[in-house]
Structures are given as C-alpha cells and as structure tokens.
Enzyme design. Structure first.
Site, PDB file in Angstrom:
ATOM      1  N   ARG A  18       6.000 -13.067   9.064  1.00  0.00           N
ATOM      2  CA  ARG A  18       6.720 -11.847   8.761  1.00  0.00           C
ATOM      3  C   ARG A  18       8.057 -11.822   9.492  1.00  0.00           C
ATOM      4  O   ARG A  18       8.308 -12.621  10.381  1.00  0.00           O
ATOM      5  CB  ARG A  18       5.878 -10.623   9.113  1.00  0.00           C
ATOM      6  CG  ARG A  18       5.299 -10.646  10.501  1.00  0.00           C
ATOM      7  CD  ARG A  18       4.263  -9.543  10.682  1.00  0.00           C
ATOM      8  NE  ARG A  18       4.762  -8.284  10.144  1.00  0.00           N
ATOM      9  CZ  ARG A  18       3.965  -7.320   9.675  1.00  0.00           C
ATOM     10  NH1 ARG A  18       2.668  -7.483   9.697  1.00  0.00           N
ATOM     11  NH2 ARG A  18       4.485  -6.207   9.229  1.00  0.00           N
ATOM     12  N   LYS A  48       4.690  -0.069  10.537  1.00  0.00           N
ATOM     13  CA  LYS A  48       4.635   1.208   9.844  1.00  0.00           C
ATOM     14  C   LYS A  48       4.172   2.304  10.802  1.00  0.00           C
ATOM     15  O   LYS A  48       4.655   3.422  10.775  1.00  0.00           O
ATOM     16  CB  LYS A  48       3.672   1.080   8.663  1.00  0.00           C
ATOM     17  CG  LYS A  48       4.103   1.850   7.436  1.00  0.00           C
ATOM     18  CD  LYS A  48       3.147   1.601   6.291  1.00  0.00           C
ATOM     19  CE  LYS A  48       3.625   0.488   5.366  1.00  0.00           C
ATOM     20  NZ  LYS A  48       2.724   0.314   4.202  1.00  0.00           N
ATOM     21  N   GLU A  60       0.877  -1.164   0.000  1.00  0.00           N
ATOM     22  CA  GLU A  60       0.000   0.000   0.000  1.00  0.00           C
ATOM     23  C   GLU A  60       0.920   1.220   0.000  1.00  0.00           C
ATOM     24  O   GLU A  60       1.853   1.276   0.806  1.00  0.00           O
ATOM     25  CB  GLU A  60      -0.882   0.035   1.254  1.00  0.00           C
ATOM     26  CG  GLU A  60      -1.858   1.208   1.226  1.00  0.00           C
ATOM     27  CD  GLU A  60      -2.680   1.371   2.506  1.00  0.00           C
ATOM     28  OE1 GLU A  60      -2.315   0.787   3.541  1.00  0.00           O
ATOM     29  OE2 GLU A  60      -3.682   2.102   2.459  1.00  0.00           O
TER      30      GLU A  60
END
Length: 559
Positions: free
Chosen positions: A259, A269, A34
């Site tokens: 992850r 983030k 994104e």
RNA sequence: UGGGGUGUAGCCAAGCGGUCUAAGGCACCGGAUUCUGAUUCCGGCAUUCGGAGGUUCGAAUCCUCCCACCCCAGCCA
C-alpha cells in the site's frame, strides 16, 4: 486513460505472461472499496492499477462495493466514492455490490455444508477466540465441529430465518485448526446480524464475512486478477481454498502489492475519521486531508495524482513516499498551464513619490512567460501600490536582492523603484515605503545597462481586489506521526497547518476569477478557489508553494 | 520462539547469471539562461546491491546460513 508510457510492474508482467500463455480471453479487474468512508490517496494507487490495466489491456474493471457489514456502511459513502473515481478520470465497466450476490453466497454456503466442509458453531465469540490458539500454538476443534450435515443444514436455515439472536451461532469452514496460517483455522463464514442493510433492507439477518464474499464475488464477475494490498497475503490460502471447493464459474487469482504511505500524514481510515470527529480538520474534504476530496478541494488535479502514482510504482516492498514528490507532481502539471497573476498576501504599502498623484497606466502583460497562447491580461500601475512585506528588509542579509533602504528593485512588468524612506509605526515596524521610480525602465528596459537583480510582484492599491487566502502546510510536523508513540499521534499535529490571511491584495482581473482555474500567484505558489469562495468574498487555497531556493539558503546562513 | 512477506543511494525504483566499475525519478549540490530567487538547461550525486559464506570463467541476480523490518490470533474489510 493513460498519461504517458505504459507502466511496467510485476503485476503487469504476470498479466503479460498469462496472456502469452493463453490463459485468458480478456483481463478483468475490480476495485472493491467498502462504502464506509472516503477514498484517500492510498486508494488512488489501487484505482490507478486496476482501471489502468483495464484501459491498457482493453479489458474490464468493475467497481464493486464490498458491502458485507451493514453496521458500518452507507449509501452516502458509496456515492462519494463513485464521484471521486470519476473525478480521477476513470469509468467502471460495471457497478456491482457484494450484496448483489447474497443469494448465490448462501447457496455456496449450503454447498459447503452438504460436502461436510462447513458447520454451524454454537459457541460464543470468546470461546471461539480461545480455541483459535495463538501465533505459536495450534487451535482446538470446536465441540460442534462434527455436527451432522442435516443438523447443520437446518441450523443454517434457521439462522437465515431469524430464529436466533446475534452471536448465537456462526457458520464456519471446516479446514484445519492446526494450520499454521490462522486464517485456515476454521474461519467464520457467516455471522448473524439483525441489522438492516443499506441495499437489501431486512431481507437478510445473516451476512457473509469478507473472506466468504470477496473471492466468490471475483469469480462471479469473471475477475482474472484480483489485486489487493499486502495485508491480505495470508488470506490468499483461504481465498484459494474456497475457490477450489465451490462450484464457482471462474478461478480468479489474488495478487498483493504494497500500500501507499505518505510521510507527514496518516492514511488509515480509522485515524482520518478520528481527525474529522475530533475537529482537528474541518471535514473529510478539508484541504489538508490526504483524501481525494480534500486534495481536490485543495486544488490538486487528477492528472497530477495519476502521475504521482505512476512515478511511485507498484511493488511488494513496504514504502513511505515523501510528500515532496506529490508536490513536485502538482507543480509539474500546473507550471505549463496555470495563468500567472500577481497577488500580495501580506501587503506593505509603497508610495512612489515622483509618480503623478492622479495618473494611472494600463500595462498589458502575458499570462504565461513561456506560452503566449495562454493570453494576456492588463495591470494597472499607479502611485500607491502594495508589495509583499517580505520583499523589504531594513537590514538585508547577504545575497538579498529585494528592497532595502537606498536599494533598487524592479516591479514585475513595470518600473524600477528605489527606496528612499521608511515610515514606521509606534513599534518601529515599517508601514509604508516611500520610493522614486525610474520612468526610463518600463517594459524590462534599463537604458543605462545597470543590472537590477531583484524583481518583485506588486498590486495597485486602489485597483486591488481583496481576498482571503488560506495557506496549507503539512498536517503533521513530523515525518512519521505514528512512529514513536502510537497513542499520541495527535501531539504531532502541525499547529500551523492552516494559516488564514484576510485582506490579501490581488490584481484587479481576479475580481472575475474563474473558479475552475488554478492560478500561479507569481513568486508565491499555485492557488485554487475554495468551494466556499464567492465573487464578492473570494477565498483562495494554496495548492502548493513555488520551489523556493532563497528562503532555504537564507535560513541556512542565518542558522 | 508458528506462518506469510520484504530488504538496491536520504525517498521511490529498474534490474530476472555476462552488454552492471547498477537505468530512471524525487531530494540534494553546483553552474548557465531567465522581468517569477519559478520554469528550462547542463553537470555532480551507489566500485556497490541487508550481512557472511558458497556455486560459477562470471552473481544484485543461483544456493546456504545469519541479521533487520512488516503483516497475521475480528462474529472488520
């Protein structure tokens, strides 16, 4: 782009099986960020995986921006993401955006409505949330759930036409409010957002949710293996439901992997954004940040990052990788190729009393101890030099073989010197060491066969080039900043994560240092010029220190 | 206490019923070589696979139960 042997992991095993079973003509993957922030080393794992599969299987990998939420995205981020991927050494087969498919997605939504598989819900967000139930209690049907197809169709059309305010209606899939998987309790597919989109402008005022865009985007692009991280595991049922009920051109398969987590830093983030916004770091590309741009500015190489990911592997097991492994990877990459150079970071003056005042000599030395092909450079030796403050001790601990009163040490590539006298300031701190040198000891010789164990680096005082050197350390002083108290992770910030040293003394050749070259400052570490460095105002970033068994050992015994 | 996952050394990670008294890397500990206390080299580092039972001639691999940890209740992705 491959660095060594082909990796083996459970995803590649699945792909191998699929190929063996003749399920696909070509393997197609995608990397779907994104565009709402910078890429970090965690993204490296997904990039390495997806693009690596493309390269090794002769397939395709598209870079697709998942730009379904115009509130938080921007082209600025998209450009940085492209730059970072290229820097890592990868190239996408095609560039796409979820927004490229907005028309198609709309058609898909209409298709669901016509098949009584979606409806317009006119409740508020709060009401919808209340009816969703909880982890242990089932949800309740919305009163609008059984609206007629025609009414749904015209309402959805009106949503699109901008006849409603944000939040007045949403489009929901009609699945099962009793489902144990909450993602299946009539998930929201479209929401109204009167907000210009960075690419489609004002064309749309309804935007698809992630779940309604991702799988369909995959299908449109012919993605065969849609690889994502574990937190989307529970979304797979919805992903599959949509693929099954929509007339999509292909049937991609979602596979999840864990992850990447690194200790002594944070990776989300949200938290990284906070560090930037609160000014704890100088920006997204601050060399202490785990972002790709931060690591790049620090001096990390793409190869080292790829090797790092490769050595970590791909599994479904939650993990926390030690920072030490990353450091090991950059050292391994740089050791064979970094030219060696001498730099004194915390200078202490040494005067060699028996060396003639006016004399200097040029010494040609190899730039790499094991690899002559890297070339040579010239050093200037003179009566006054600088050595590292830590290479002198008034009262040396056991096992110390650097300079101390009466002791001998070799100046790297030059002579053996002996400490005769120490000049001190008012506080008793040594400010100058007076030495004699042994002219017989040039070029590594000790004609009388005596052993001089200590070898230290030095720089001629009058020939040295000044520079600012920035020493970076881990951003947090605890391995798991989010561990104990989630709220105060900022308290765990390492106050010494950045040390700026001014007036460091570099050997003269560094006056023409190549900004692209990563140097090894011998006995100190690997260094790279900061993006703000200029010929007349050199700034070097420490990428990583050299492995140092001495300070570790000496700290041990002093404790 | 709903659902979905994961558990092999300090950290990763191979292993897919016999060749496992369990690869490899990192870390760590020796020791050798070295004009970087770097690099390189050589050696050490799990009789045991979250636990307990069971199946089997044979289990880290299959079954049962238990335990621990992670994810999910955005009109975020």
């Amino acid at each position: 782009m491959s660095d060594s042997p082909k990796p083996v992991n459970f995803i590649r095993q699945i792909i191998d099986d699929d190929i063996k079973a003749g399920r696909h003509q070509a393997i197609v993957t995608r990397f779907p960020p994104e565009p709402n922030g910078y890429l970090h080393i965690g993204h490296c794992k997904a990039i390495w995986l997806n693009f690596g599969i493309k390269d090794d299987y002769g397939g395709r990998c598209t870079l697709r921006f998942d730009d379904t939420n115009p509130l938080r995205e921007s082209q600025k981020y998209a450009s940085r993401i492209e730059e970072d991927i290229r820097w890592l050494g990868y190239e996408w087969s095609s560039l796409a955006h979820a927004s490229d498919y907005f028309d198609q997605f709309y058609e898909y939504a209409v298709h669901l409505i016509k098949n009584a598989l979606a409806y317009v819900d006119s409740q508020s967000g709060d009401e919808i949330r209340r009816q969703r139930g909880t982890l242990t209690e089932p949800g309740m049907n919305s009163p609008y759930r059984d609206r007629g197809i025609e009414e749904n169709l015209s309402l959805f059309q009106a949503m699109r036409d901008g006849e409603f305010e944000d939040g007045e209606h949403v489009l929901r899939a009609k699945i099962d409010m009793q489902a144990s998987n909450i993602n299946l309790r009539d998930p929201v597919l479209y929401r109204i957002r009167h907000h210009a989109h960075q690419r489609t402008g004002d064309k749309w005022c309804i935007y698809p949710m992630y779940d309604f865009a991702h799988g369909q985007g995959d299908a449109i692009e012919g993605v065969t293996h849609s690889l994502c991280t574990l937190e989307f595991e529970d979304h797979r049922a919805l992903y599959d439901w949509l693929i099954e009920h929509l007339p999509v051109p292909s049937t991609p398969r979602q596979i999840e992997f864990s992850r990447l987590n690194l200790n002594y830093t944070v990776m989300s983030k949200r938290l990284l954004t906070q560090l930037v916004d609160l000014g704890h770091v100088a920006g997204w590309d601050d060399p202490r940040m785990p972002t790709i741009s931060g690591l790049r500015r620090r001096g990390y190489t793409p190869e080292s990052l790829r090797n790092f990911i490769a050595s970590v592997g791909i599994t479904r097991k939650p993990n926390v990788i030690e920072m030490g492994l990353l450091e090991k990877c950059i050292r391994d990459d740089l050791d064979p190729k970094a030219p060696r150079v001498m730099a004194v970071l915390r200078p202490l003056k040494v005067v060699i009393e028996n060396y003639p005042e006016s004399e200097t000599e040029l010494i040609e030395v190899p730039s790499h101890p094991q690899r002559p092909e890297i070339g040579c450079r010239q050093l200037t030796f003179s009566r006054e030099i600088f050595i590292e403050r830590s290479d002198y001790e008034d009262d040396p601990p056991k096992g110390y073989f650097r300079l101390a009163p009466g002791r001998e040490v070799r100046l790297r590539h030059a002579y053996v010197i002996r400490c005769k006298e120490v000049v001190r300031d008012a506080r008793g701190e040594p400010v100058e060491i007076r030495c004699d040198y042994d002219p017989e000891t040039a070029g590594g010789q000790t004609p009388d066969g005596r052993k001089v164990k200590g070898i230290i680096h030095w720089v001629s005082a009058s020939h040295a080039v000044n520079a600012e050197v920035r020493l970076y350390d881990r951003l947090f002083s605890v391995a798991d900043p989010l561990g104990a108290r989630k709220h105060d992770y900022l308290d765990a910030l390492n106050p010494d994560s950045l040390q700026c040293l001014k007036d460091c003394k570099l050997e003269m050749g560094l006056g023409q240092a190549d900004p692209q070259t990563r140097y090894q400052f011998e006995r100190v570490g690997y260094f790279f010029q900061d993006s703000a460095s200029r010929q007349d105002a050199l700034v070097f970033n420490r990428i990583v220190s050299l492995r140092d068994t001495w300070t570790r050992k000496s700290q041990y015994s002093s404790n």
